[in-house]
Motif scaffolding. Structure first.
Motif, mmCIF file in Angstrom:
data_model
loop_
_atom_site.group_PDB
_atom_site.id
_atom_site.type_symbol
_atom_site.label_atom_id
_atom_site.label_comp_id
_atom_site.label_asym_id
_atom_site.label_seq_id
_atom_site.Cartn_x
_atom_site.Cartn_y
_atom_site.Cartn_z
ATOM 1 N N UNK A 374 -9.441 -6.795 3.334
ATOM 2 C CA UNK A 374 -10.419 -7.592 2.585
ATOM 3 C C UNK A 374 -11.835 -7.019 2.676
ATOM 4 N N UNK A 375 -12.178 -6.407 3.812
ATOM 5 C CA UNK A 375 -13.576 -6.062 4.069
ATOM 6 C C UNK A 375 -13.909 -4.576 4.001
ATOM 7 N N UNK A 376 -12.906 -3.704 4.002
ATOM 8 C CA UNK A 376 -13.194 -2.273 4.006
ATOM 9 C C UNK A 376 -13.289 -1.712 2.593
ATOM 10 N N UNK A 377 -14.002 -0.619 2.473
ATOM 11 C CA UNK A 377 -14.120 0.094 1.208
ATOM 12 C C UNK A 377 -13.078 1.209 1.178
ATOM 13 N N UNK A 378 -12.299 1.224 0.085
ATOM 14 C CA UNK A 378 -11.337 2.316 -0.094
ATOM 15 C C UNK A 378 -12.082 3.511 -0.668
ATOM 16 N N UNK A 398 -8.927 -4.765 -4.347
ATOM 17 C CA UNK A 398 -8.217 -4.967 -5.623
ATOM 18 C C UNK A 398 -8.239 -3.735 -6.500
ATOM 19 N N UNK A 399 -8.905 -2.685 -6.054
ATOM 20 C CA UNK A 399 -9.006 -1.475 -6.850
ATOM 21 C C UNK A 399 -10.220 -1.436 -7.754
ATOM 22 N N UNK A 400 -11.066 -2.474 -7.680
ATOM 23 C CA UNK A 400 -12.275 -2.505 -8.484
ATOM 24 C C UNK A 400 -13.334 -1.589 -7.860
ATOM 25 N N UNK A 401 -14.122 -0.965 -8.729
ATOM 26 C CA UNK A 401 -15.147 -0.036 -8.270
ATOM 27 C C UNK A 401 -16.201 -0.754 -7.440
ATOM 28 N N UNK A 402 -16.590 -0.123 -6.327
ATOM 29 C CA UNK A 402 -17.675 -0.633 -5.507
ATOM 30 C C UNK A 402 -18.912 0.211 -5.788
ATOM 31 N N UNK A 403 -19.964 -0.432 -6.261
ATOM 32 C CA UNK A 403 -21.178 0.306 -6.603
ATOM 33 C C UNK A 403 -22.406 -0.221 -5.872
ATOM 34 N N UNK A 456 2.799 -8.029 1.041
ATOM 35 C CA UNK A 456 1.801 -7.682 0.028
ATOM 36 C C UNK A 456 0.766 -6.708 0.590
ATOM 37 N N UNK A 457 0.399 -6.911 1.862
ATOM 38 C CA UNK A 457 -0.604 -6.037 2.481
ATOM 39 C C UNK A 457 -0.103 -4.602 2.582
ATOM 40 N N UNK A 458 1.143 -4.455 2.983
ATOM 41 C CA UNK A 458 1.694 -3.099 3.083
ATOM 42 C C UNK A 458 1.765 -2.456 1.706
ATOM 43 N N UNK A 459 2.225 -3.227 0.702
ATOM 44 C CA UNK A 459 2.272 -2.700 -0.655
ATOM 45 C C UNK A 459 0.892 -2.285 -1.148
ATOM 46 N N UNK A 460 -0.126 -3.066 -0.780
ATOM 47 C CA UNK A 460 -1.491 -2.762 -1.228
ATOM 48 C C UNK A 460 -2.021 -1.467 -0.634
ATOM 49 N N UNK A 461 -1.399 -0.995 0.418
ATOM 50 C CA UNK A 461 -1.851 0.242 1.056
ATOM 51 C C UNK A 461 -1.004 1.452 0.682
ATOM 52 N N UNK A 462 -0.169 1.286 -0.306
ATOM 53 C CA UNK A 462 0.589 2.429 -0.817
ATOM 54 C C UNK A 462 -0.272 3.205 -1.811
ATOM 55 N N UNK A 463 -1.459 3.544 -1.366
ATOM 56 C CA UNK A 463 -2.440 4.255 -2.190
ATOM 57 C C UNK A 463 -3.103 5.324 -1.339
ATOM 58 N N UNK A 464 -3.669 6.297 -2.019
ATOM 59 C CA UNK A 464 -4.419 7.335 -1.305
ATOM 60 C C UNK A 464 -5.774 6.779 -0.912
ATOM 61 N N UNK A 465 -6.101 6.920 0.354
ATOM 62 C CA UNK A 465 -7.363 6.385 0.871
ATOM 63 C C UNK A 465 -7.843 7.303 1.987
ATOM 64 N N UNK A 498 7.050 -7.111 -11.624
ATOM 65 C CA UNK A 498 6.997 -7.673 -12.972
ATOM 66 C C UNK A 498 5.564 -8.010 -13.372
ATOM 67 N N UNK A 499 4.744 -8.350 -12.355
ATOM 68 C CA UNK A 499 3.337 -8.675 -12.613
ATOM 69 C C UNK A 499 2.457 -7.428 -12.538
ATOM 70 N N UNK A 500 3.088 -6.269 -12.418
ATOM 71 C CA UNK A 500 2.383 -4.991 -12.298
ATOM 72 C C UNK A 500 1.469 -4.953 -11.067
ATOM 73 N N UNK A 501 1.901 -5.646 -10.012
ATOM 74 C CA UNK A 501 1.128 -5.649 -8.775
ATOM 75 C C UNK A 501 1.548 -4.525 -7.838
ATOM 76 N N UNK A 502 2.565 -3.773 -8.258
ATOM 77 C CA UNK A 502 3.061 -2.656 -7.451
ATOM 78 C C UNK A 502 2.990 -1.395 -8.296
ATOM 79 N N UNK A 503 2.434 -0.328 -7.730
ATOM 80 C CA UNK A 503 2.356 0.927 -8.471
ATOM 81 C C UNK A 503 3.760 1.449 -8.774
ATOM 82 N N UNK A 504 3.919 2.054 -9.963
ATOM 83 C CA UNK A 504 5.231 2.459 -10.441
ATOM 84 C C UNK A 504 5.961 3.413 -9.502
ATOM 85 N N UNK A 505 5.209 4.303 -8.832
ATOM 86 C CA UNK A 505 5.870 5.323 -8.023
ATOM 87 C C UNK A 505 6.232 4.850 -6.625
ATOM 88 N N UNK A 506 5.657 3.715 -6.202
ATOM 89 C CA UNK A 506 5.857 3.283 -4.825
ATOM 90 C C UNK A 506 7.310 2.941 -4.552
#
Length: 535
Positions: A374-378, A398-403, A456-465, A498-506
């Motif tokens: 919740x609190x860290x910047x990717x 959520x993947x939104x840009x931090x500016x 959900x938390x583990x799925x949310x971290x299936x990204x490059x960071x 189904x809600x597109x909350x998981x990246x296709x390749x994961x």
């Protein structure tokens, strides 16, 4: 040889009588002239040394000389003090040489106590002979190391004198040399093999001085590379020096001792940079060894897990304030990263897995993962062909840009593109590794992670960071174990897909694909390995 032995015994007895009177400097000079060749020969002639070392009569005579010091020291003036201490140092040299061939006799005669008392008496006399006293200490501690290699006789009645002896280097750090430091460290290593000693050591008021002022701030910081090893790649070869090995072994014994638990938790409550240094060394000690028995693992977890849990709670309070504080974040990040790294390494053992599951380690880990998510910047760095960083992309959970420039300046050093402790780098990665070990082949843990919203938390971290290098790969493995033979978890992820909350390749990387069942419901099916390889 018998004649040689008799001559040495008589010499030692004559020296003892002269110690009592301290009257004639010329006599001490004569004794040194006779003692020098004896010491030299015991260093070079093994048969001669063995003959002398096996003589109880000689050892008793040496003990008598040491015991007779106290009454004579008050009679010394500066001139005869020089020759007195020099002669005493010669006797200690002889004892050190003989102890290479015989340890049992001097131990039986409690010469360790006599030699420590003798040194303390000399050092407290303030004769102004600092260099000679340092030399005397080096020889004495070398003798003590020799006779304690195999058996440690710890006399509780002498513990205060022993602690005073051990802390002597803290009083003269600026004049210490490598030989003295190594002898001291080796003797302490021998002592650390005795649980009775450690019980009193960790309760002694001088313990902090020995551990922090001497071992950490002097020996480890200036005479080893240990603090640098943790900053290097795990697969990089390290050349371990003899001093490195002694320190690592000593602290590995500290780490698994029951008395160390309360000591470390007390030190932790006092905070400070010294505690961070100690944790950094303990991290290296625990993670660099692959052999711990069940008792040792429990002892390590008995201090590691409480420190982790308290740091996690403090981190929650830190983020509640909503203001980045680099100094506070540095302390919290150090505590979390060291304890998480230790637990990540040790979760390969069933004993540690059961410990964490029994003491709500799973719940604490998922709670912290959610807090950090919740609190860290990717962060994704853009790199030039030569590997240098030319820019970066920053996102929230959520993947939104931090500016927010003020926030980003608190999380990243733009001059070096170094991620700061305020963004708690690598902590999420370590939590994912711990969860992966806990969930493997455990249906109840699979379900519990889903109930705690950890899936959900583990799925949310299936990204490059770049804040947590390789977290995507670790998370994919964790997802694979979470879904294995667990239909509720599979259905839950299918709905997220189904809600597109998981990246296709994961899911494909984890070995699953979404299919529509006969009644129109979504479900996950495992993908044959051949198909995955073909794709």
């Amino acid at each position: 040889m018998r004649e040689d032995l008799d001559q040495v015994v008589q010499l030692v007895r004559r020296i003892g009588k002269e110690f009592e009177s301290c009257a004639d400097v010329e006599n001490f000079q004569i004794f040194l002239g006779e003692l020098g060749p004896v010491v030299q020969r015991t260093a070079q002639d093994e048969n001669y040394r063995q003959c002398l070392a096996s003589s109880e009569e000689l050892w008793r005579s040496l003990r008598a000389d040491l015991q007779g010091l106290e009454g004579s020291l008050n009679e010394l003036n500066k001139e005869n003090a020089f020759w007195y201490v020099r002669t005493l140092r010669g006797l200690m040299l002889l004892m050190r040489n003989l102890s290479a061939s015989s340890q049992q006799l001097p131990r039986d005669l409690l010469l360790q106590n006599c030699s420590i008392r003798a040194f303390l008496q000399i050092s407290r006399a303030n004769f102004g002979l600092d260099e000679m006293v340092h030399s005397f200490y080096t020889i004495t501690v070398s003798f003590l190391h020799n006779i304690s290699k195999d058996v440690i006789i710890f006399d509780k009645q002498e513990v205060d004198r022993l602690m005073d002896f051990l802390q002597y280097p803290t009083q003269v750090e600026s004049t210490m040399n490598e030989e003295l430091l190594h002898c001291h460290a080796s003797f302490l290593l021998n002592l650390s093999g005795n649980t009775d000693f450690l019980y009193d050591f960790f309760r002694s008021p001088t313990c902090d001085k020995i551990i922090f002022e001497h071992l950490l701030q002097e020996v480890v910081s200036h005479h080893t590379e240990l603090f640098n090893y943790a900053d290097r790649a795990e697969d990089e070869d390290h050349e371990i020096s003899p001093m490195d090995a002694v320190i690592l072994k000593t602290f590995s014994r500290f780490a698994v001792n029951e008395s160390f638990i309360n000591y470390l938790l007390t030190v932790e409550s006092e905070g400070g940079e010294s505690f961070i240094q100690l944790m950094k060394l303990l991290q290296l000690v625990v993670t660099s060894s692959g052999r711990w028995d069940k008792f040792e693992l429990t002892s390590i977890m008995a201090w590691c897990f409480p420190i982790f849990k308290k740091a996690a709670e403090s981190t929650a309070s830190y983020f509640e304030v909503g203001v980045d504080d680099e100094q506070e974040a540095k302390i919290l990040h150090n505590k979390l990263s060291t304890t998480l790294d230790i637990m990540s390494k040790l979760t390969q053992y069933e004993q540690v897995q059961q410990y964490l599951l029994s003491y709500e380690g799973l719940e604490a880990s998922i709670s912290l993962l959610g807090l950090l998510q919740k609190n860290l910047v990717r962060i994704n760095f853009y790199k030039n062909p030569n590997g240098s960083i030319k820019g970066m992309k920053t996102m929230d959970a959520t993947g939104e840009k931090v500016s927010d420039e003020a926030l980003l300046n608190q999380r990243v050093d733009y001059d070096s593109f170094q991620i700061l402790p305020t963004n708690f780098p690598e902590c999420k990665l370590l939590i994912i590794e711990i969860l992966t070990m806990l969930v493997y082949n455990r249906r109840e843990v699979q379900d519990r992670i889903r109930e705690l919203h950890g899936l959900e938390l583990v799925l949310s971290n299936c990204v490059i960071d770049d804040n947590d290098p390789f977290i995507k790969e670790r998370s994919v493995v964790c997802i694979k174990y979470l879904l294995q033979d667990n239909r509720p978890n599979q259905d839950f992820v299918a709905q997220l897909e189904a809600k597109k909350a998981v990246q296709d390749d994961v899911l494909s990387e984890a070995g699953y694909e979404v299919k529509i069942g006969n009644t129109g419901e979504l479900k996950l099916d495992s993908v044959p390995s051949q198909k995955r390889e073909f794709e």
